[in-house]
Design a protein around this motif. Structure first.
Motif, PDB file in Angstrom:
ATOM      1  N   VAL A  11      52.248   9.836  24.631  1.00 48.83           N
ATOM      2  CA  VAL A  11      52.265  11.280  24.374  1.00 48.83           C
ATOM      3  C   VAL A  11      50.861  11.750  24.010  1.00 48.83           C
ATOM      4  O   VAL A  11      50.392  12.790  24.479  1.00 48.83           O
ATOM      5  CB  VAL A  11      53.286  11.622  23.274  1.00 48.83           C
ATOM      6  N   ASP A  12      50.144  10.982  23.163  1.00 47.35           N
ATOM      7  CA  ASP A  12      48.768  11.328  22.783  1.00 47.35           C
ATOM      8  C   ASP A  12      47.853  11.325  24.005  1.00 47.35           C
ATOM      9  O   ASP A  12      47.013  12.209  24.166  1.00 47.35           O
ATOM     10  CB  ASP A  12      48.239  10.358  21.726  1.00 47.35           C
ATOM     11  N   ASP A  13      48.021  10.319  24.859  1.00 45.95           N
ATOM     12  CA  ASP A  13      47.207  10.250  26.077  1.00 45.95           C
ATOM     13  C   ASP A  13      47.475  11.461  26.980  1.00 45.95           C
ATOM     14  O   ASP A  13      46.550  12.031  27.551  1.00 45.95           O
ATOM     15  CB  ASP A  13      47.488   8.957  26.847  1.00 45.95           C
ATOM     16  N   ASN A  14      48.740  11.835  27.088  1.00 44.70           N
ATOM     17  CA  ASN A  14      49.088  12.996  27.913  1.00 44.70           C
ATOM     18  C   ASN A  14      48.488  14.281  27.344  1.00 44.70           C
ATOM     19  O   ASN A  14      48.026  15.148  28.086  1.00 44.70           O
ATOM     20  CB  ASN A  14      50.611  13.140  28.042  1.00 44.70           C
ATOM     21  N   ARG A  15      48.498  14.409  26.000  1.00 43.58           N
ATOM     22  CA  ARG A  15      47.916  15.596  25.370  1.00 43.58           C
ATOM     23  C   ARG A  15      46.404  15.662  25.601  1.00 43.58           C
ATOM     24  O   ARG A  15      45.852  16.717  25.886  1.00 43.58           O
ATOM     25  CB  ARG A  15      48.211  15.592  23.865  1.00 43.58           C
TER      26      ARG A  15
END
Length: 117
Positions: A11-15
């Motif tokens: 999720v952090d990578d996607n953000r």
């Protein structure tokens, strides 16, 4: 790594990826705006290119004439000053020396005024 940690990391990578993409899109849009403005400005000024070139050539020619005139006036000033000083050294023609020195100052001032505009 647990599945929860892996999911949070994803999720952090996607953000981060989304934030980078948004920033890149904004920069590209800004570049396109600058390009469009430059293109419009060039298209507008292209209509007046001949007039601008003629104006610059006229100013250059006038400036060159003023420079040559002030150089000639400066030369006359120098010659008049030398003749005036040498006239002061010889008593028979000493009376001519002072007016020649004054003329030299006038010519020098005129040359300076013409050169500075």
């Amino acid at each position: 790594i647990t599945t929860a940690t892996a999911a949070a990391s994803a999720v952090d990578d996607n953000r981060q990826t989304l934030a980078i993409q948004t920033t890149c899109r904004q920069k590209v849009n800004d570049m396109i705006d600058c390009y469009d403005r430059a293109k419009l400005l060039l298209a507008y000024t292209a209509q007046y290119t001949d007039q601008i070139a003629q104006s610059l050539e006229t100013r250059t020619a006038r400036s060159n004439k003023i420079g040559a005139g002030s150089s000639a006036t400066g030369l006359v000033s120098g010659i008049t000053g030398v003749v005036g000083c040498s006239a002061l050294l010889f008593p028979p023609v000493a009376a001519v020396g002072v007016p020649l020195l004054i003329a030299s100052l006038v010519f020098g001032g005129t040359a300076t005024a013409a050169q500075t505009g």
